[in-house]
Design an enzyme around this catalytic site. Structure first.
Site, PDB file in Angstrom:
ATOM      1  N   LYS A   1       6.827  56.798  44.258  1.00 25.79           N
ATOM      2  CA  LYS A   1       8.302  56.854  44.225  1.00 25.79           C
ATOM      3  C   LYS A   1       8.837  57.772  45.338  1.00 25.79           C
ATOM      4  CE  LYS A   1      12.583  56.820  42.898  1.00 25.79           C
ATOM      5  NZ  LYS A   1      13.443  55.655  43.082  1.00 25.79           N
TER       6      LYS A   1
ATOM      7  N   SER B   1      11.970  60.957  38.561  1.00 25.22           N
ATOM      8  CA  SER B   1      11.240  60.885  39.843  1.00 25.22           C
ATOM      9  C   SER B   1      10.623  62.264  40.040  1.00 25.22           C
ATOM     10  CB  SER B   1      12.180  60.561  40.999  1.00 25.22           C
ATOM     11  OG  SER B   1      12.789  59.320  40.800  1.00 25.22           O
TER      12      SER B   1
ATOM     13  N   LYS C   1      15.270  66.230  47.013  1.00 23.15           N
ATOM     14  CA  LYS C   1      14.075  66.553  46.211  1.00 23.15           C
ATOM     15  C   LYS C   1      12.955  65.540  46.457  1.00 23.15           C
ATOM     16  CE  LYS C   1      14.251  64.626  42.431  1.00 23.15           C
ATOM     17  NZ  LYS C   1      13.899  63.392  41.741  1.00 23.15           N
TER      18      LYS C   1
END
Ligand code: NDP
Length: 297
Positions: A173, A98, A242
Site C-alpha cells: 500500500k 494504511s 505518512k
C-alpha cells in the site's frame, strides 16, 4: 450471521462500515473516538453503538480497524476499555489502516498471545470506491485467516489479494501511494511548465491521456479536481505524507537505494507542513503552482 465490529469512522472508514451495515449476513457494532459520529452512524444504519473499544470487541468474530496510523491501533489495545479487554480467543482483527509493517508485526504478536488472528489489510480506491464496495484490499498474514475474513471484507472490497506475511499489505500500500504521490507532483510540475510555455492544461491532458505519460493523476485527479479548482477533501495530504514516508522506510530497511522515493517523501512533508492537517492530498499541487508562479489552467 457474522458478528463484526468496526472501529474508526473517518473519511473512508464510514462508507466501509456503511457497506457492512447493509450486508444481510453481518451484524455490526461500531466505535469511534468522537462518540457523536458513531451515534449518528448507528442511528442511520441500525448498527450497535459501542461506547468503548472493549465494548465493540465483545462478541465480535471479526474486528475491523481503520485509523490514520498503526500506532493508533496499538494504542487502543490496552487498558480497561481497550480492545484486549473485550476480544475473545479465536477472533480475528483485520486492520484496514494504511499502516507500517513493523508496528503491524508487533500488534500481530500481541494478539497471537491471546489466540487472536491478525491481518494487515489496507485498501485503495478512495471514498467513492468505499461507497460502491469496489475497494482493492491488499492483505498480509495467514492465507487461511484471509479466507475466513473474505466474506466480510467482500462487503467493501472487490479485488482482495493475499500479498504475503504480516506487513506485506502495508508495504505494498505504501509503495502504491508513493507512486500516486510521484504522479501528482510530477504531473503538476509538467503542467505548470507547459502552461507557462503557452500550452493550456486541458489540451496537455487531452494529449497525455492518449499517450504514454498518463496516470490516474492525469486521467482523474487533474481534470476533476485541479482544472475545476474543486480540490474536494477526500484523502488528507497528511496521510499521503505518512504513506510516502513508510515506502521510503521499506526501501531503506531492504537496503534498496531509492532517491526518488526519499525526495518525494521530503516534498510531501514540505507540502503537509505548508498546507496543514486538513488539506487534501491533491492540494500539494498548489505548492508546485506557488513555486512556479503559475496556476495550472
Ligand atoms: P480520517 O482522518 O478521515 O479519519 C481517521 C479516523 O480515525 C477517525 O474516525 C478518527 O476519529 C480516528 N482516529 C484518529 N486518531 C485516533 C486515535 N489516536 N485514536 C482513536 N481514533 C483515532 O482518515 P481516513 O478515514 O481518510 O483514513 C483512515 C486510513 O485509511 C488511513 O490510514 C488512510 O491512509 C487510509 N486510506 C484513506 C483513503 C481515503 O480516501 N480517505 C484511501 C485509502 C486509504 P475522530 O472521528 O474522533 O477524529
Amino acid at each position: 450471521m457474522t458478528n463484526v465490529a468496526f472501529l474508526g469512522l473517518g473519511a473512508i472508514g464510514r462508507p466501509m462500515a456503511a457497506r457492512l451495515a447493509a450486508a444481510s449476513h453481518i451484524s455490526l457494532a461500531v466505535w469511534n473516538r468522537t462518540s457523536a459520529r458513531a451515534a449518528s452512524f448507528a442511528s442511520e444504519s441500525g448498527a450497535r453503538h459501542a461506547h468503548t473499544p472493549a465494548d465493540a470487541a465483545r462478541g465480535a468474530e471479526v474486528l475491523i480497524t481503520c485509523f490514520p496510523v498503526s500506532a493508533d491501533v496499538e494504542s487502543l489495545l490496552d487498558g480497561p476499555d481497550g480492545l484486549l479487554a473485550g476480544i475473545a480467543s479465536g477472533a480475528l482483527l483485520v486492520d484496514c489502516t494504511s499502516g507500517d509493517p513493523a508496528t503491524s508485526r508487533r500488534i500481530a504478536a500481541r494478539l497471537a498471545e491471546r489466540g487472536v488472528g491478525f491481518l494487515d489489510a489496507p485498501v485503495s480506491g478512495g471514498t467513492v470506491g468505499a461507497e460502491q464496495g469496489t475497494l482493492t484490499v491488499m492483505v498480509g498474514g495467514d492465507a487461511a485467516l484471509l479466507e475466513r475474513a473474505r466474506p466480510v471484507i467482500a462487503a467493501f472490497g472487490k479485488k482482495i489479494v493475499h500479498c504475503g506475511d504480516v506487513g506485506a499489505g502495508d508495504a505494498l500500500k505504501a509503495v502504491n501511494n508513493a507512486l500516486l504521490a510521484v504522479h501528482v507532483w510530477s504531473t503538476a510540475e509538467g503542467l505548470a511548465a507547459l502552461a507557462k510555455a503557452g500550452v493550456k492544461a486541458d489540451v496537455a491532458l487531452d494529449v497525455i491521456n492518449a499517450s504514454s505519460g498518463r496516470s490516474n493523476a492525469s486521467m482523474s485527479l487533474f481534470p476533476e479536481r485541479v482544472l475545476t479548482r474543486a480540490f474536494p477533501r477526500t484523502f488528507r495530504l497528511a496521510l499521503l505524507d505518512k504513506d510516502v514516508g513508510i515506502a521510503a522506510g521499506v526501501a531503506r530497511e531492504q537496503k534498496v537505494p531509492a532517491p526518488l522515493l526519499q525526495l518525494t517523501a521530503d516534498l510531501f512533508r514540505i507540502a503537509h507542513n505548508a498546507l496543514g492537517e486538513e488539506a487534501d492530498h491533491v492540494e500539494a499541487v498548489k505548492l508546485v503552482e506557488q513555486w512556479a508562479g503559475q496556476t495550472i489552467s
